[in-house]
Design a protein around this motif. Sequence first.
Motif, PDB file in Angstrom:
ATOM      1  N   SER A 350      33.241  40.044  42.661  1.00 57.24           N
ATOM      2  CA  SER A 350      34.771  39.704  41.931  1.00 57.24           C
ATOM      3  C   SER A 350      35.566  39.571  43.065  1.00 57.24           C
ATOM      4  CB  SER A 350      35.061  40.887  41.315  1.00 57.24           C
ATOM      5  OG  SER A 350      35.015  42.106  42.341  1.00 57.24           O
ATOM      6  N   LYS A 351      36.559  38.955  42.777  1.00 59.15           N
ATOM      7  CA  LYS A 351      37.589  38.207  43.628  1.00 59.15           C
ATOM      8  C   LYS A 351      38.277  39.522  44.455  1.00 59.15           C
ATOM      9  CE  LYS A 351      39.317  34.091  41.039  1.00 59.15           C
ATOM     10  NZ  LYS A 351      40.263  33.457  40.682  1.00 59.15           N
ATOM     11  N   ARG A 352      38.664  39.312  45.847  1.00 63.93           N
ATOM     12  CA  ARG A 352      39.110  40.180  46.390  1.00 63.93           C
ATOM     13  C   ARG A 352      40.420  39.604  47.187  1.00 63.93           C
ATOM     14  NH1 ARG A 352      41.420  43.992  46.151  1.00 63.93           N
ATOM     15  NH2 ARG A 352      41.414  45.881  47.545  1.00 63.93           N
ATOM     16  N   PRO A 353      41.658  39.887  46.651  1.00 64.08           N
ATOM     17  CA  PRO A 353      42.896  39.252  47.187  1.00 64.08           C
ATOM     18  C   PRO A 353      42.901  39.249  48.626  1.00 64.08           C
ATOM     19  CG  PRO A 353      43.451  40.546  45.373  1.00 64.08           C
ATOM     20  CD  PRO A 353      42.120  40.686  45.899  1.00 64.08           C
ATOM     21  N   GLY A 354      43.253  38.078  49.463  1.00 55.89           N
ATOM     22  CA  GLY A 354      43.085  38.047  50.839  1.00 55.89           C
ATOM     23  C   GLY A 354      41.991  37.416  51.415  1.00 55.89           C
ATOM     24  N   THR A 355      40.813  37.271  50.708  1.00 54.17           N
ATOM     25  CA  THR A 355      39.556  36.699  51.168  1.00 54.17           C
ATOM     26  C   THR A 355      39.405  35.191  50.899  1.00 54.17           C
ATOM     27  OG1 THR A 355      38.489  37.303  49.219  1.00 54.17           O
ATOM     28  CG2 THR A 355      38.401  38.900  50.880  1.00 54.17           C
ATOM     29  N   PRO A 356      38.929  34.396  51.631  1.00 53.19           N
ATOM     30  CA  PRO A 356      38.586  32.889  51.336  1.00 53.19           C
ATOM     31  C   PRO A 356      37.899  32.810  49.985  1.00 53.19           C
ATOM     32  CG  PRO A 356      38.301  33.184  53.759  1.00 53.19           C
ATOM     33  CD  PRO A 356      38.553  34.530  53.008  1.00 53.19           C
ATOM     34  N   ALA A 357      37.016  33.777  49.626  1.00 54.71           N
ATOM     35  CA  ALA A 357      36.311  33.346  48.609  1.00 54.71           C
ATOM     36  C   ALA A 357      37.144  33.540  47.338  1.00 54.71           C
ATOM     37  CB  ALA A 357      34.991  34.494  48.563  1.00 54.71           C
ATOM     38  N   ALA A 358      38.213  34.333  47.286  1.00 45.85           N
ATOM     39  CA  ALA A 358      39.033  34.528  46.206  1.00 45.85           C
ATOM     40  C   ALA A 358      39.563  33.193  45.523  1.00 45.85           C
ATOM     41  CB  ALA A 358      39.853  35.595  46.229  1.00 45.85           C
ATOM     42  N   ASP A 359      39.775  32.312  46.378  1.00 43.11           N
ATOM     43  CA  ASP A 359      40.521  30.899  46.098  1.00 43.11           C
ATOM     44  C   ASP A 359      39.453  29.831  45.947  1.00 43.11           C
ATOM     45  OD1 ASP A 359      42.960  32.291  46.141  1.00 43.11           O
ATOM     46  OD2 ASP A 359      43.002  31.833  48.223  1.00 43.11           O
ATOM     47  N   MET A 360      38.265  30.266  46.183  1.00 44.43           N
ATOM     48  CA  MET A 360      37.023  29.075  46.024  1.00 44.43           C
ATOM     49  C   MET A 360      36.827  28.639  44.310  1.00 44.43           C
ATOM     50  SD  MET A 360      33.949  30.411  48.544  1.00 44.43           S
ATOM     51  CE  MET A 360      34.271  30.325  50.162  1.00 44.43           C
ATOM     52  N   GLU A 361      36.682  27.412  44.336  1.00 41.14           N
ATOM     53  CA  GLU A 361      36.337  26.881  43.138  1.00 41.14           C
ATOM     54  C   GLU A 361      35.032  27.100  42.593  1.00 41.14           C
ATOM     55  OE1 GLU A 361      36.540  22.591  43.104  1.00 41.14           O
ATOM     56  OE2 GLU A 361      38.810  22.421  43.435  1.00 41.14           O
ATOM     57  N   GLY A 362      34.573  27.106  41.273  1.00 39.09           N
ATOM     58  CA  GLY A 362      33.439  27.603  40.787  1.00 39.09           C
ATOM     59  C   GLY A 362      33.282  29.064  40.467  1.00 39.09           C
ATOM     60  N   GLN A 363      34.149  29.604  40.364  1.00 44.03           N
ATOM     61  CA  GLN A 363      34.187  31.188  39.936  1.00 44.03           C
ATOM     62  C   GLN A 363      33.253  31.324  38.714  1.00 44.03           C
ATOM     63  OE1 GLN A 363      35.746  33.630  41.704  1.00 44.03           O
ATOM     64  NE2 GLN A 363      36.574  32.300  43.192  1.00 44.03           N
ATOM     65  N   ILE A 364      32.042  32.108  38.807  1.00 46.02           N
ATOM     66  CA  ILE A 364      30.979  32.333  37.770  1.00 46.02           C
ATOM     67  C   ILE A 364      31.649  33.274  36.781  1.00 46.02           C
ATOM     68  CG2 ILE A 364      28.688  32.715  37.529  1.00 46.02           C
ATOM     69  CD1 ILE A 364      29.180  30.843  39.568  1.00 46.02           C
ATOM     70  N   PRO A 365      31.268  32.908  35.454  1.00 44.95           N
ATOM     71  CA  PRO A 365      31.794  33.661  34.227  1.00 44.95           C
ATOM     72  C   PRO A 365      31.168  34.761  34.348  1.00 44.95           C
ATOM     73  CG  PRO A 365      31.371  31.417  33.658  1.00 44.95           C
ATOM     74  CD  PRO A 365      30.784  31.540  35.032  1.00 44.95           C
ATOM     75  N   LYS A 366      31.828  36.161  33.657  1.00 42.44           N
ATOM     76  CA  LYS A 366      31.449  37.340  33.971  1.00 42.44           C
ATOM     77  C   LYS A 366      30.015  37.548  33.184  1.00 42.44           C
ATOM     78  CE  LYS A 366      31.306  41.725  34.003  1.00 42.44           C
ATOM     79  NZ  LYS A 366      31.012  42.632  35.372  1.00 42.44           N
TER      80      LYS A 366
END
Length: 511
Positions: A350-366
Motif C-alpha cells: 500500500s502507498k506510503r507517503p514519502g516513498t518513490p513507489a507511492a507515486d509510481m504508475e501501475g498501482q494494483i487494484p485492491k
Amino acid sequence: MTSSDRSQAVDVQEPKSYEIRTYGCQMNVHDSERLSGLLEEAGYVPAPKGGEGADVVVFNTCAVRENADNRLYGNLGQLAPKKAARPGMQIAVGGCLAQKDRDTIVKKAPWVDVVFGTHNIGKLPVLLERARVQEEAQVEIAESLEAFPSTLPTRRESAYAAWVSISVGCNNTCTFCIVPALRGKEKDRRPGDILAEVEALVAEGVSEITLLGQNVNAYGSDIGDREAFSKLLRACGSIEGLERVRFTSPHPRDFTDDVIAAMAETPNVMHQLHMPLQSGSDRVLKAMRRSYRQERFLGIIDKVRAAMPDAAISTDIIVGFPGETEEDFEQTLHTVRESRFAQAFTFQYSKRPGTPAADMEGQIPKAVVQERYERLVALQEEISWEENKKQVGRTLEVLVAEGEGRKDDATRRLSGRAPDNRLVHFTRPEEPVRPGDVVTVEVTYAAPHHLLAEGPAKAVRRTRAGDAWEKRHVGTTKGAPAEKPKGVLLGLPTIGAPAPGPAPAAGCGCD
C-alpha cells in the motif's frame, strides 16, 4: 517547629510511573528498552499492570505501515480525556513517525508534551522535565545520531535473551521504504564495544543474543572491513556461556560466503536465517531498487542449505507492488516453491507517503492484490506445514520462553524455541522449569506454525539464564511466572494474516 516536626510535615512524593507502548520492528523494541532504562535512571518506575494509568505514557512509533498515523492519533485521542482528568500526566511521542511528522503531531494532538526523534532518544527525561517546568510542548528532532543507543542505560524485557545493536541506519534506497530517510545512513559500532556488551550480558545470565541492524550483514561498510560481520559472528563463538547467537535482518546483496561459513562453523550461531525476498520477479526487484535478482537469491539459499542442511529460512514478501503483473507474481510463487521457507511474513503493498513507489504508475487494484495475497498465503501455509512435519520424531533442545504460549495454562504445557527458532509447545515436566532453562523433548506433531512434544521431557537443564529469570521474579510462584507478560506490541500480523503495508517482520522496513 522542631526539625523532627519539619521532617514529618514534608510531603514525600511517590515516584512518577511510566508506560511505553511500542510499535514496529525489533529495532523499536530495543529502543524501548533504552527508553525504560533512561526513565528508571531518572527516577521513574514502571506503571503497575491493571492500575489506573501511568504518569508518563511514551509512544515509540513506526512509520512503515500506511495506518501508522491513524493508529497513533487514535490512541492519543483516547488519552486526551484521561490526561485532562489527571493533573501532571505527560504524553511523549518518539520513533520513526515522530521523526517524520515532527510539528504535525503537536498540531493534531496539542495535549502531547514531548516529541523526539530516532536520533535523540537519550533526551527524553530532559525533555519531559523541560515540558513540565515550561508548561509547553517540547519538540526536538535531531538530524543525525547524537549517541549510539547501546551507550544508554537499558531495562531489558527478558532476563535470558537480549538484543544487541551493531549498527543503526541504512544505505539502501528501496523505493517502498521510508526508514532510511528517518534512521539515517548506516553507522557501525566498534567490534570491541559490541563484544564487551555481549560479555556483560552473558555475565548477567543472558544465554541468547540477537545482533540487530537495519541491514545487519552490511556491518563493516562504515569501518572499512567487508568481512567484519563474519568475524563478529566467530568472535561471539568464543564467549563462554553464550549458547545461542542470532541476527536480523540481512540483505541478499551483502550476504557473502564468509558469513555462511561463519554460521556453519561457529557452534553457538544458530542455523536460522531470515532472508527478505520481497519479490521473485527480476522486473519488480529492479523497480524496488533491490540490488539482487531471483537467481542470486536462490543461489544464496542453495549455499546456505549445502553448508547447513538443517537451516530454517524465513522471509518477507510484498504482494501487489506497483506494476506487478500476473507473470511477475508467478515468479514470486516459483521462488517460494524453490526456497521452501519455514515461514514467510507476507504483506499487501500500500502507498506510503514519502516513498518513490507511492507515486509510481501501475498501482494494483485492491481486489487483485487480495486475490494474489491469498494464493501466496495458501502456498506458504502448505510449505510451512510440510517443512514442520519433517521435524516429527526429532529430539530438540528447547529454550523455555516466557509468554510464548497463549494456551499454556489451559493445556498444562510450556513453550519455547528450538535452535532453528521454531516454536515448540511441550508437556510441562514434573520438576520445576523456569524461562531460560533448556528442556530436551521429542517432537510428536507438527502444525504450520508450531511443533508439539506431547511425551515426557527427556531432560531438563537448569541454567544461569533460568537463575537470572528467577532472581528477577522474586516472590512469584517457583518455576513459573505469577502473571504472564503482555509482551511487546510489535504491530505485526500473525503469519499469513492480512497486512495493510509493506513492513517486514524483521528490520525496520528496508529489508
